[in-house]
Design an enzyme around this catalytic site. Structure first.
Site, PDB file in Angstrom:
ATOM      1  N   SER A  68       3.263 -20.687  -5.989  1.00 24.95           N
ATOM      2  CA  SER A  68       4.039 -21.849  -5.550  1.00 24.95           C
ATOM      3  C   SER A  68       4.724 -22.534  -6.720  1.00 24.95           C
ATOM      4  O   SER A  68       5.548 -23.410  -6.512  1.00 24.95           O
ATOM      5  CB  SER A  68       3.135 -22.835  -4.808  1.00 24.95           C
ATOM      6  OG  SER A  68       2.024 -23.153  -5.605  1.00 24.95           O
ATOM      7  N   HIS A  90       7.780 -16.574  -1.906  1.00 27.93           N
ATOM      8  CA  HIS A  90       6.968 -17.767  -1.654  1.00 27.93           C
ATOM      9  C   HIS A  90       6.986 -18.128  -0.166  1.00 27.93           C
ATOM     10  O   HIS A  90       8.004 -18.585   0.356  1.00 27.93           O
ATOM     11  CB  HIS A  90       7.515 -18.925  -2.518  1.00 27.93           C
ATOM     12  CG  HIS A  90       6.709 -20.176  -2.454  1.00 27.93           C
ATOM     13  ND1 HIS A  90       7.204 -21.415  -2.784  1.00 27.93           N
ATOM     14  CD2 HIS A  90       5.414 -20.383  -2.100  1.00 27.93           C
ATOM     15  CE1 HIS A  90       6.261 -22.316  -2.637  1.00 27.93           C
ATOM     16  NE2 HIS A  90       5.170 -21.723  -2.216  1.00 27.93           N
ATOM     17  N   GLU A 133      10.889 -18.477   0.168  1.00 28.29           N
ATOM     18  CA  GLU A 133      11.690 -18.852  -1.008  1.00 28.29           C
ATOM     19  C   GLU A 133      11.658 -17.625  -1.936  1.00 28.29           C
ATOM     20  O   GLU A 133      10.584 -17.192  -2.356  1.00 28.29           O
ATOM     21  CB  GLU A 133      11.032 -20.072  -1.676  1.00 28.29           C
ATOM     22  CG  GLU A 133      11.884 -20.802  -2.672  1.00 28.29           C
ATOM     23  CD  GLU A 133      11.193 -22.072  -3.194  1.00 28.29           C
ATOM     24  OE1 GLU A 133       9.938 -22.143  -3.205  1.00 28.29           O
ATOM     25  OE2 GLU A 133      11.915 -22.996  -3.602  1.00 28.29           O
ATOM     26  N   ASN A 185       8.778 -27.017  -4.232  1.00 31.50           N
ATOM     27  CA  ASN A 185       7.819 -27.946  -4.832  1.00 31.50           C
ATOM     28  C   ASN A 185       8.451 -28.914  -5.815  1.00 31.50           C
ATOM     29  O   ASN A 185       7.872 -29.961  -6.112  1.00 31.50           O
ATOM     30  CB  ASN A 185       6.665 -27.177  -5.463  1.00 31.50           C
ATOM     31  CG  ASN A 185       5.696 -26.749  -4.374  1.00 31.50           C
ATOM     32  OD1 ASN A 185       5.365 -27.537  -3.489  1.00 31.50           O
ATOM     33  ND2 ASN A 185       5.268 -25.502  -4.400  1.00 31.50           N
TER      34      ASN A 185
HETATM   35  N1  CAA Z   1      -1.793 -20.259  12.011  1.00 32.43           N
HETATM   36  C1  CAA Z   1      -1.025 -19.852  13.041  1.00 32.43           C
HETATM   37  N2  CAA Z   1      -0.414 -20.688  13.896  1.00 32.43           N
HETATM   38  C2  CAA Z   1      -0.646 -22.002  13.730  1.00 32.43           C
HETATM   39  C3  CAA Z   1      -1.455 -22.509  12.709  1.00 32.43           C
HETATM   40  C4  CAA Z   1      -2.051 -21.564  11.828  1.00 32.43           C
HETATM   41  N3  CAA Z   1      -2.812 -21.942  10.811  1.00 32.43           N
HETATM   42  N4  CAA Z   1      -1.479 -23.863  12.794  1.00 32.43           N
HETATM   43  C5  CAA Z   1      -0.704 -24.180  13.843  1.00 32.43           C
HETATM   44  N5  CAA Z   1      -0.198 -23.066  14.410  1.00 32.43           N
HETATM   45  C6  CAA Z   1       0.701 -22.979  15.558  1.00 32.43           C
HETATM   46  C7  CAA Z   1       0.004 -23.407  16.834  1.00 32.43           C
HETATM   47  O1  CAA Z   1      -0.680 -22.322  17.420  1.00 32.43           O
HETATM   48  C8  CAA Z   1       1.182 -23.869  17.674  1.00 32.43           C
HETATM   49  O2  CAA Z   1       1.811 -22.751  18.243  1.00 32.43           O
HETATM   50  P1  CAA Z   1       2.552 -22.856  19.685  1.00 32.43           P
HETATM   51  O3  CAA Z   1       3.717 -23.769  19.493  1.00 32.43           O
HETATM   52  O4  CAA Z   1       2.923 -21.456  19.944  1.00 32.43           O
HETATM   53  O5  CAA Z   1       1.534 -23.407  20.614  1.00 32.43           O
HETATM   54  C9  CAA Z   1       2.158 -24.460  16.639  1.00 32.43           C
HETATM   55  O6  CAA Z   1       1.768 -23.907  15.380  1.00 32.43           O
HETATM   56  C10 CAA Z   1       2.039 -25.970  16.572  1.00 32.43           C
HETATM   57  O7  CAA Z   1       0.689 -26.302  16.304  1.00 32.43           O
HETATM   58  P2  CAA Z   1      -0.072 -27.530  16.950  1.00 32.43           P
HETATM   59  O8  CAA Z   1       0.518 -27.835  18.286  1.00 32.43           O
HETATM   60  O9  CAA Z   1      -1.527 -27.274  16.869  1.00 32.43           O
HETATM   61  O10 CAA Z   1       0.148 -28.716  15.948  1.00 32.43           O
HETATM   62  P3  CAA Z   1       1.461 -29.366  15.392  1.00 32.43           P
HETATM   63  O11 CAA Z   1       2.559 -29.382  16.400  1.00 32.43           O
HETATM   64  O12 CAA Z   1       1.004 -30.605  14.787  1.00 32.43           O
HETATM   65  O13 CAA Z   1       1.929 -28.362  14.238  1.00 32.43           O
HETATM   66  C11 CAA Z   1       1.989 -27.665  12.003  1.00 32.43           C
HETATM   67  C12 CAA Z   1       1.111 -28.007  13.191  1.00 32.43           C
HETATM   68  C13 CAA Z   1       2.813 -26.418  12.326  1.00 32.43           C
HETATM   69  C14 CAA Z   1       1.061 -27.353  10.849  1.00 32.43           C
HETATM   70  C15 CAA Z   1       2.955 -28.872  11.730  1.00 32.43           C
HETATM   71  O14 CAA Z   1       2.198 -30.042  11.596  1.00 32.43           O
HETATM   72  C16 CAA Z   1       3.776 -28.702  10.484  1.00 32.43           C
HETATM   73  O15 CAA Z   1       4.811 -28.042  10.503  1.00 32.43           O
HETATM   74  N6  CAA Z   1       3.341 -29.335   9.383  1.00 32.43           N
HETATM   75  C17 CAA Z   1       4.021 -29.246   8.092  1.00 32.43           C
HETATM   76  C18 CAA Z   1       3.644 -27.975   7.424  1.00 32.43           C
HETATM   77  C19 CAA Z   1       4.285 -27.835   6.093  1.00 32.43           C
HETATM   78  O16 CAA Z   1       5.039 -28.653   5.609  1.00 32.43           O
HETATM   79  N7  CAA Z   1       3.983 -26.708   5.446  1.00 32.43           N
HETATM   80  C20 CAA Z   1       4.440 -26.427   4.111  1.00 32.43           C
HETATM   81  C21 CAA Z   1       3.393 -26.850   3.124  1.00 32.43           C
HETATM   82  S1  CAA Z   1       3.903 -26.554   1.510  1.00 32.43           S
HETATM   83  C22 CAA Z   1       3.471 -24.946   1.237  1.00 32.43           C
HETATM   84  O17 CAA Z   1       2.910 -24.264   2.028  1.00 32.43           O
HETATM   85  C23 CAA Z   1       3.886 -24.330  -0.021  1.00 32.43           C
HETATM   86  C24 CAA Z   1       3.415 -24.839  -1.287  1.00 32.43           C
HETATM   87  O18 CAA Z   1       3.836 -24.272  -2.278  1.00 32.43           O
HETATM   88  C25 CAA Z   1       2.464 -25.932  -1.478  1.00 32.43           C
END
Ligand code: CAA
Length: 293
Positions: free
Chosen positions: A122, A148, A160, A198
């Site tokens: 990352s 990424h 990315e 990031n």
């Molecule tokens: N694996 C697979 N599918 C998942 C999952 C997981 N761990 N977590 C959630 N899902 C799926 C659910 O099954 C659901 O699917 P459907 O629409 O088909 O039912 C969908 O995602 C939505 O989940 P929820 O309804 O349970 O919950 P939500 O609507 O609150 O969404 C979330 C959860 C997708 C995590 C959402 O909150 C989100 O997009 N959050 C932001 C995530 C983000 O910013 N990620 C980037 C982080 S930075 C990074 O990764 C890189 C780095 O370098 C640090």
């Protein structure tokens, strides 16, 4: 261009590596999930089974497609078992020394110039990782690239794509082709500290910790304001818990050192939680308490 990749070896079967293997297998590509710790492999396999079953339940996938995808994933703690792969994605812990050692081993193992050695780092410099591979096997550095993914990998569309100084155009194009074949949307970034994601995301999260530390608002309000006012799917403090507070500190350190600017130093409040062992979801306590869930 369609991808010619048949088998991806994913190094590290944690949250990110497991997600990458799952996405590859769902897209019809074989995946070898490698981890030195058998317990991580067991956990990864159980999660794949659960997520596939949920996808079938929701009608997003047929039972036979889910079975076929699961059958495409193999799990191994034996490094020699990954040698049949024609692409590697490293998703081990964010430790520059460990990655250097790993890429030396990968460069020794994969001497075929068609095998790309991608890293899901990352924030660690791709050029630095490539230099380790190059030192071991001349030419291997040109096959190292950043790929990424974002958490949760099955849900987030972005890959990315970060080329290091020595990465070839061909390797970059093949990485873009593979990302598309995996159902993702690749976007290019250059090899500067934090890349794009990031560089922009982490200072915002860090600022949210300052807002909390300075008493501007409580965590719930900070998160609600960013969700309701800026349409973020998660507030920055909850997202920090989701990413891991130790990872957030690590990325801020990379930004501060790499961009040589103290404005990227991690907020003392964030560092304090890490010192206390409150690392977020993975320890069930971070900014928020998850022990009752
Ligand atoms: N694996 C697979 N599918 C998942 C999952 C997981 N761990 N977590 C959630 N899902 C799926 C659910 O099954 C659901 O699917 P459907 O629409 O088909 O039912 C969908 O995602 C939505 O989940 P929820 O309804 O349970 O919950 P939500 O609507 O609150 O969404 C979330 C959860 C997708 C995590 C959402 O909150 C989100 O997009 N959050 C932001 C995530 C983000 O910013 N990620 C980037 C982080 S930075 C990074 O990764 C890189 C780095 O370098 C640090």
């Amino acid at each position: 261009m369609p991808t010619d990749v048949k088998t991806i070896a994913v190094i590290g079967a944690g949250q990110m590596g497991g997600g990458i293997a799952q996405v590859a297998a769902t897209a019809g590509i074989n995946a070898i999930a490698y981890d030195a710790f058998p317990a991580s492999l067991d956990k990864c396999k159980a999660l794949h089974t659960k997520l596939m079953a949920r996808a079938v339940e929701k009608g997003k996938m047929s039972q036979s497609d889910a079975n076929a995808a699961l059958a495409r994933i193999s799990y191994t703690a034996d490094f020699d078992a990954i040698t049949k792969a024609d692409w590697v994605v490293e998703a081990a812990v964010e430790d520059a020394a460990l990655k250097a050692e790993l890429f030396q081993r990968l460069a020794r193992t994969f001497t075929n110039p068609r095998v790309v050695l991608a890293t899901n780092t990352s924030s660690i410099s791709i050029t630095q990782i490539a230099a380790a591979a190059e030192a071991e096997t001349p030419g291997a550095g040109s096959r190292v690239i950043g790929m990424h993914f974002f958490n949760p990998v099955p849900v987030m569309k972005l890959v990315e794509v970060i080329r290091g100084l020595t990465t070839t155009d061909e390797v970059t194009q093949r990485t873009i082709d593979l990302s598309i074949a995996m159902g993702k949307e690749p976007h290019a970034a250059n090899d500067r500290a934090g890349f794009v994601s990031n560089r922009v995301l982490m200072p915002m999260i860090n600022e949210a910790f300052y807002a909390w530390m300075e008493g501007v608002a409580e965590p719930e309000d900070i998160d609600a304001i960013m969700m309701k006012g800026c349409a973020h799917p998660m507030g920055p403090l909850r997202l920090a818990d989701f990413i891991g507070l130790d990872t957030c500190v690590h990325i801020m350190d990379v930004l501060a050192d790499g961009l040589n600017n103290d404005r990227y130093r991690a907020c003392p409040k964030l560092k304090q939680l890490v010192t206390a062992g409150r690392l977020g979801n993975k320890t069930q306590r971070g900014v928020y308490d998850y022990t009752s869930k």
